[in-house]
Enzyme design. Structure first.
Site, mmCIF file in Angstrom:
data_model
loop_
_atom_site.group_PDB
_atom_site.id
_atom_site.type_symbol
_atom_site.label_atom_id
_atom_site.label_comp_id
_atom_site.label_asym_id
_atom_site.label_seq_id
_atom_site.Cartn_x
_atom_site.Cartn_y
_atom_site.Cartn_z
ATOM 1 N N ASP A 149 0.859 -1.225 0.049
ATOM 2 C CA ASP A 149 0.038 -0.162 -0.166
ATOM 3 C C ASP A 149 0.744 1.173 -0.059
ATOM 4 O O ASP A 149 1.374 1.515 1.055
ATOM 5 C CB ASP A 149 -0.990 0.181 1.285
ATOM 6 C CG ASP A 149 -1.880 -1.042 1.095
ATOM 7 O OD1 ASP A 149 -1.567 -2.164 0.754
ATOM 8 O OD2 ASP A 149 -3.109 -0.701 1.701
ATOM 9 N N LYS A 212 -7.114 3.343 -3.241
ATOM 10 C CA LYS A 212 -7.394 3.325 -1.991
ATOM 11 C C LYS A 212 -7.674 4.641 -1.432
ATOM 12 O O LYS A 212 -6.910 5.716 -1.726
ATOM 13 C CB LYS A 212 -6.304 2.545 -1.432
ATOM 14 C CG LYS A 212 -6.567 2.599 0.248
ATOM 15 C CD LYS A 212 -5.338 1.711 0.897
ATOM 16 C CE LYS A 212 -5.551 1.957 2.330
ATOM 17 N NZ LYS A 212 -4.262 1.168 3.112
ATOM 18 N N LYS A 248 -10.237 0.115 -2.633
ATOM 19 C CA LYS A 248 -10.125 -0.155 -1.207
ATOM 20 C C LYS A 248 -10.470 1.147 -0.379
ATOM 21 O O LYS A 248 -9.550 1.947 -0.280
ATOM 22 C CB LYS A 248 -8.886 -0.744 -0.675
ATOM 23 C CG LYS A 248 -8.823 -0.919 0.536
ATOM 24 C CD LYS A 248 -7.302 -1.477 1.043
ATOM 25 C CE LYS A 248 -7.059 -1.506 2.586
ATOM 26 N NZ LYS A 248 -5.794 -1.866 2.961
#
Lengths: 312, 295
Positions: A149, A212, A248
């Site tokens: 991430d 995300k 996400k």
């Protein structure tokens, strides 16, 4: 990178022209739609299905300065077997930890099938030299991380230096090797919906596997509206290029009700193709306990209390 | 005749220190003993009940952690506030129970005195039901009472205020928190009591008051895994009472069964001790001679 976008990323100015040429976002309409999709009441069998699906989509997260190997091991055990009293409970998608905890997490999840995600690239601020960020990523991947991430450089983005953001994502993607890359925009710091849309397109063109919303470390994190916007972006991107990208939302999703709202958004916006933990994830820590409590309520008919789930 | 329009009161629930309407948006008509409409009261749903349990659980640790003396002070403060709003309660009790003003005044006075009675017990109950136990061994053996936790109270149906106070006060005096289902036909004194509690230093969530149909709300509370005890004082239907007891057995809740009670009589300590758990500690004396041991 899809060839269609080779022209777009040819130079700073073409990239800017493309991003600013994207249709503007109708903020009021977006929020109204997100709100109206969130009013649906999901009951009984559909609720049971949604709860299990939501559990299987969780990136169970601990991102604190006080993380210890013991805490990470406990998290890994919980991810692999969320409710020891009911083995039918699905496992979560992944555990999400800082890079130095990847090896511990990898060991903790064992061969349960739970993936290990790591927030590399100077999380959460992202304020470090690119070499440092890449080093961070390589270290996490070497330790066994299945997913990375990364946070984008919001400073560069907000000052209009889109090329830097684009190139950093490219570089990190390359450093990831086979690991999947989730790109965090920190939507709470991007100020406008138009910016979130532009960031989404930069991320997708640069080769992100997931986009995300947030780090979970600022005031405004995942909201139905910004997630809806990103879902529209991945839908449009697939229509244009055939490449599917995951979404996400992370931060602030704490209750089963919230999670189900997001699942409705996914189904109605991107479509059922995204209703799978390969394409949609929740970044959360306390959400799992509420899902487990609701699951127990459906199974037994009795409301449960926090004594019946583990403390994170 | 005055040309002023009277202001009707919208009665609300009291949950977590706030005054929400029912989550379901429903209300029901409350009438006096002669079937004259008095007000609309919220008709609580199971969701309201569950929210109340969450609020009560959140408040429980902090309330039990206060010193017994301070709990007594706060309960006494409630009595003071009740005293100041006596006229309102006299009117509501008179309407609810069909009493004359003077008889209702007697009932309200008794309820305030009842509250003071339990306020006095907060720092004395430990000496009465706990203490040092004589054991045959080189140990001190000490028992101390601890609160059970979250207690659901089904308030008496007929005694809308004195009965209500008589079942709430003993629960919170000992450090428990309460989810109260008010009398179904006359919930107004209970809902007004919520307003008094909110303004008398009692932390939010210690007492949560719901109005509505007992048969609708009580079963989910009796079966709730996060409720530790239930007082069935106001359950008049034997079949329902049995159902609730069976549901309560599932997580080994303490149950006070419905029984005929004269609410105007001396309450004793029965309800006070019903919601206490005894913790016993064994501690070596350090002096073997104390037990009469030979070595």
């Amino acid at each position: 990178m899809p060839t269609a976008f080779a022209d777009v990323t040819a130079s700073d100015s073409t990239l800017r022209r493309f991003l600013h040429g994207l249709p503007g976002v109708d903020a009021v309409g977006l929020e109204a739609r997100a709100a109206s999709l969130g009013t649906r009441s999901i009951k009984t069998t559909a609720k049971a299905y949604a709860i299990d699906l939501a559990i299987s989509m969780i990136d169970l997260t601990t991102l604190e300065g006080a993380d210890t190997p013991g805490k990470v091991r406990a998290l890994g055990a919980k991810a692999a077997n969320p409710d020891p009293t009911d083995r039918e409970t699905p496992r979560t998608a992944a555990v999400c930890v800082y890079p130095d905890m990847v090896a511990t997490a990898k060991e903790a999840v064992g061969n349960s099938g739970v993936k290990v995600a790591s927030v590399a690239t100077a999380f959460p601020a992202g304020r470090a030299a690119i070499e440092v960020k890449l080093g961070d990523v390589r270290e996490a991947v070497a330790a066994g991380a299945d997913e990375i991430d990364m946070v984008i450089d919001r400073g560069a983005f907000l000052s209009g230096d889109y090329m830097t953001v684009f190139e950093q994502i490219r570089a990190v993607k390359e450093a990831c090797g086979t690991a999947r890359l989730k790109v965090i925009f920190e939507t709470g710091e991007l100020s406008t919906y138009d910016n979130i849309k532009r960031a989404s397109w930069i991320g997708m063109i640069a080769g992100a596997d997931f986009i995300k919303t947030s780090t979970g470390k600022v005031g405004v994190n995942a909201t139905p509206a910004n997630t809806l916007l990103m879902l529209e972006a991945v839908r449009d991107f697939r229509a244009q290029t055939g490449v599917q990208i995951g979404v996400k939302p992370a931060g602030g999703i704490r209750s089963t009700k919230d999670a189900v709202k997001f699942l409705v958004l996914v189904n109605e916006t991107a479509g059922p193709d995204w209703l799978d933990n390969h394409w949609f994830r929740f970044g959360a820590s306390s959400l799992l306990n509420d899902l487990l409590m609701q699951r127990q309520k459906l199974a037994t008919g009795r409301y449960s209390g926090p004594d019946y789930v583990t403390v994170d | 005749m005055s040309d002023r329009l009277s202001v009707f009161k919208t009665y609300k629930l009291y949950v977590g220190g706030k005054f929400p309407r029912s989550e379901s948006g429903r209300v029901y008509e409350v009438s006096d003993s002669k079937n004259k409409w008095l007000a609309n009261a919220p008709l609580s749903s199971r969701k309201d009940a569950r929210d109340a349990v969450v609020a009560a659980r959140k408040a429980q640790g902090g309330w039990a952690g206060r010193t017994a003396y301070l709990r007594g002070q706060i309960l006494y403060r409630v009595a003071e506030m009740l005293e100041g709003r006596k006229d309102q309660f006299v009117r509501e009790v008179a309407e609810a129970e069909g009493l004359s003003k003077s008889k209702a005044a007697v009932v309200v006075d008794a309820a305030i005195d009842r509250w003071v009675w339990y306020a006095g017990w907060t720092d004395k109950v430990a000496q009465i039901v706990g203490g040092g136990n004589p054991v045959a061994g080189p140990f001190f053996n000490l028992s101390s009472p601890e609160p059970t936790g979250v207690v659901t109270v089904v308030a008496p149906q007929k005694s809308s205020f004195l009965g209500l106070v008589s079942v709430i006060a003993p629960v919170i005096a000992t450090g428990n928190t309460a989810v109260v289902i008010a009398s179904e036909d006359s919930p107004l004194p209970a809902l007004s009591l919520g307003e008094v509690l909110a303004t008398s230093d009692l932390p939010g969530g210690v007492v949560n008051i719901l109005s509505g149909r007992t048969a609708e709300i009580a079963p989910s509370l009796a079966a709730h895994q996060d409720v530790n005890a239930i007082d069935l004082a106001g359950v008049e239907d034997d079949v329902l009472a049995k159902e609730l007891e069976v549901a309560a057995a599932d997580n080994l809740k303490r149950v006070v069964r419905p029984q005929p009670v004269d609410w105007s009589a001396d309450p004793g300590t029965h309800r006070l001790t019903a919601f206490l758990e005894t913790k016993t500690v064994w501690h070596p004396t350090g002096s073997l001679g104390a037990s009469g041991s030979a070595y």
